[in-house]
Design a protein around this motif. Structure first.
Motif, PDB file in Angstrom:
ATOM      1  N   SER A 193     -44.277 -87.376 105.424  1.00  0.00           N
ATOM      2  CA  SER A 193     -43.040 -86.927 106.064  1.00  0.00           C
ATOM      3  C   SER A 193     -43.270 -85.631 106.833  1.00  0.00           C
ATOM      4  N   ARG A 194     -42.306 -85.314 107.646  1.00  0.00           N
ATOM      5  CA  ARG A 194     -42.337 -84.034 108.355  1.00  0.00           C
ATOM      6  C   ARG A 194     -42.219 -82.913 107.329  1.00  0.00           C
ATOM      7  N   PRO A 195     -42.785 -81.769 107.606  1.00  0.00           N
ATOM      8  CA  PRO A 195     -42.766 -80.668 106.628  1.00  0.00           C
ATOM      9  C   PRO A 195     -41.361 -80.233 106.213  1.00  0.00           C
ATOM     10  N   ASN A 196     -40.376 -80.375 107.083  1.00  0.00           N
ATOM     11  CA  ASN A 196     -39.019 -79.920 106.758  1.00  0.00           C
ATOM     12  C   ASN A 196     -38.166 -81.005 106.103  1.00  0.00           C
ATOM     13  N   LYS A 197     -38.755 -82.149 105.743  1.00  0.00           N
ATOM     14  CA  LYS A 197     -38.012 -83.245 105.126  1.00  0.00           C
ATOM     15  C   LYS A 197     -38.526 -83.473 103.708  1.00  0.00           C
ATOM     16  N   ASN A 198     -37.596 -83.830 102.818  1.00  0.00           N
ATOM     17  CA  ASN A 198     -37.990 -84.138 101.443  1.00  0.00           C
ATOM     18  C   ASN A 198     -37.678 -85.600 101.141  1.00  0.00           C
ATOM     19  N   ILE A 199     -37.942 -86.009  99.915  1.00  0.00           N
ATOM     20  CA  ILE A 199     -37.784 -87.413  99.537  1.00  0.00           C
ATOM     21  C   ILE A 199     -36.330 -87.885  99.655  1.00  0.00           C
ATOM     22  N   VAL A 200     -35.379 -86.989  99.389  1.00  0.00           N
ATOM     23  CA  VAL A 200     -33.968 -87.359  99.503  1.00  0.00           C
ATOM     24  C   VAL A 200     -33.600 -87.582 100.969  1.00  0.00           C
ATOM     25  N   ASP A 201     -34.122 -86.752 101.874  1.00  0.00           N
ATOM     26  CA  ASP A 201     -33.887 -86.953 103.310  1.00  0.00           C
ATOM     27  C   ASP A 201     -34.434 -88.307 103.770  1.00  0.00           C
ATOM     28  N   ILE A 202     -35.615 -88.647 103.278  1.00  0.00           N
ATOM     29  CA  ILE A 202     -36.240 -89.918 103.663  1.00  0.00           C
ATOM     30  C   ILE A 202     -35.404 -91.091 103.153  1.00  0.00           C
ATOM     31  N   LEU A 203     -34.975 -91.016 101.910  1.00  0.00           N
ATOM     32  CA  LEU A 203     -34.161 -92.088 101.341  1.00  0.00           C
ATOM     33  C   LEU A 203     -32.839 -92.226 102.096  1.00  0.00           C
ATOM     34  N   ALA A 204     -32.185 -91.117 102.387  1.00  0.00           N
ATOM     35  CA  ALA A 204     -30.907 -91.156 103.112  1.00  0.00           C
ATOM     36  C   ALA A 204     -31.068 -91.803 104.487  1.00  0.00           C
ATOM     37  N   ALA A 205     -32.211 -91.594 105.130  1.00  0.00           N
ATOM     38  CA  ALA A 205     -32.444 -92.173 106.457  1.00  0.00           C
ATOM     39  C   ALA A 205     -32.629 -93.684 106.403  1.00  0.00           C
ATOM     40  N   CYS A 206     -32.932 -94.220 105.222  1.00  0.00           N
ATOM     41  CA  CYS A 206     -33.144 -95.670 105.076  1.00  0.00           C
ATOM     42  C   CYS A 206     -31.846 -96.440 104.912  1.00  0.00           C
ATOM     43  N   SER A 249     -39.421 -89.933  91.643  1.00  0.00           N
ATOM     44  CA  SER A 249     -40.248 -89.225  90.666  1.00  0.00           C
ATOM     45  C   SER A 249     -40.626 -87.839  91.184  1.00  0.00           C
ATOM     46  N   LEU A 250     -41.038 -86.983  90.264  1.00  0.00           N
ATOM     47  CA  LEU A 250     -41.391 -85.608  90.621  1.00  0.00           C
ATOM     48  C   LEU A 250     -42.634 -85.526  91.488  1.00  0.00           C
ATOM     49  N   ASN A 251     -43.466 -86.563  91.503  1.00  0.00           N
ATOM     50  CA  ASN A 251     -44.681 -86.535  92.331  1.00  0.00           C
ATOM     51  C   ASN A 251     -44.436 -87.054  93.746  1.00  0.00           C
ATOM     52  N   GLY A 252     -43.166 -87.338  94.090  1.00  0.00           N
ATOM     53  CA  GLY A 252     -42.829 -87.776  95.442  1.00  0.00           C
ATOM     54  C   GLY A 252     -42.754 -89.278  95.613  1.00  0.00           C
ATOM     55  N   CYS A 253     -43.054 -90.039  94.593  1.00  0.00           N
ATOM     56  CA  CYS A 253     -42.952 -91.498  94.674  1.00  0.00           C
ATOM     57  C   CYS A 253     -41.520 -91.934  94.380  1.00  0.00           C
ATOM     58  N   MET A 254     -41.176 -93.090  94.862  1.00  0.00           N
ATOM     59  CA  MET A 254     -39.881 -93.679  94.530  1.00  0.00           C
ATOM     60  C   MET A 254     -40.010 -95.188  94.535  1.00  0.00           C
ATOM     61  N   ASP A 255     -39.114 -95.827  93.819  1.00  0.00           N
ATOM     62  CA  ASP A 255     -39.026 -97.282  93.808  1.00  0.00           C
ATOM     63  C   ASP A 255     -37.538 -97.591  93.894  1.00  0.00           C
ATOM     64  N   MET A 256     -37.121 -98.200  94.978  1.00  0.00           N
ATOM     65  CA  MET A 256     -35.706 -98.419  95.248  1.00  0.00           C
ATOM     66  C   MET A 256     -35.468 -99.880  95.637  1.00  0.00           C
TER      67      MET A 256
END
Length: 162
Positions: A29-42, A80-87
């Motif tokens: 991801s871009r440096p200014n984006k986190n996992i929640v931002d990525i999920l919201a964009a989906c 998860s805390l390591n940046g992984c997700m399963d949705m």
């Protein structure tokens, strides 16, 4: 199962009457984006609403007069805390909610309601892709077909409770 140069994995499995499609992707991801931002964009999922996604959701919200769909067409999974997700995207689903039947008295003097005091509200989510060319009767029949397995499961659960 197939993989392409973008580290994208997809598969389809069939276990009648269900077909399960899954896909995985690995990216950065871009440096200014986190996992929640990525999920919201989906979301919302394009397969549920069509495109353009956000405008479609606005139209649906207006048509449905702000009534919540509950978890239907939302997501369930973990981050998860390591940046992984399963949705996933919740499609054919049932939400079973206990409600108190105040007309039945709990006679055992405990604060825990007896089984007879509890009734159940069941909400089933299922739908189809309605377009300007859709026939409402056909769409209703499609929705009933898609929800058949979950409706039968709820019916069986109800019968086994009695």
């Amino acid at each position: 199962t197939s993989t392409n140069e973008n580290n994208y994995l997809s598969s389809t499995t069939s276990n009648k009457p269900r077909i399960r499609s899954s896909s995985s992707s690995k990216s950065s991801s871009r440096p200014n984006k986190n996992i929640v931002d990525i999920l919201a964009a989906c979301f919302p999922g394009g397969s549920m609403t069509g495109a353009p996604k956000l405008r479609t959701v606005d139209i649906l919200d207006d048509m449905e007069m702000g009534v919540s769909r509950g978890p239907y067409s939302g997501s369930l999974g973990y981050l998860s805390l390591n940046g992984c997700m399963d949705m996933n995207i919740i499609i054919r689903s049932a939400v079973v909610t206990p409600t108190m039947d105040t007309s039945i008295v709990n006679n055992d003097e405990s604060d825990v309601p007896s089984e007879e005091c509890v009734s159940w509200k069941v909400s089933i989510g299922a739908g189809g892709a309605i377009t300007s060319l859709s026939d409402s009767d056909d769409e209703f029949e499609e929705m009933m077909l898609k929800s058949k397995a979950i409706r039968e499961s709820v019916q069986e659960w109800q019968e086994n409770r009695n």
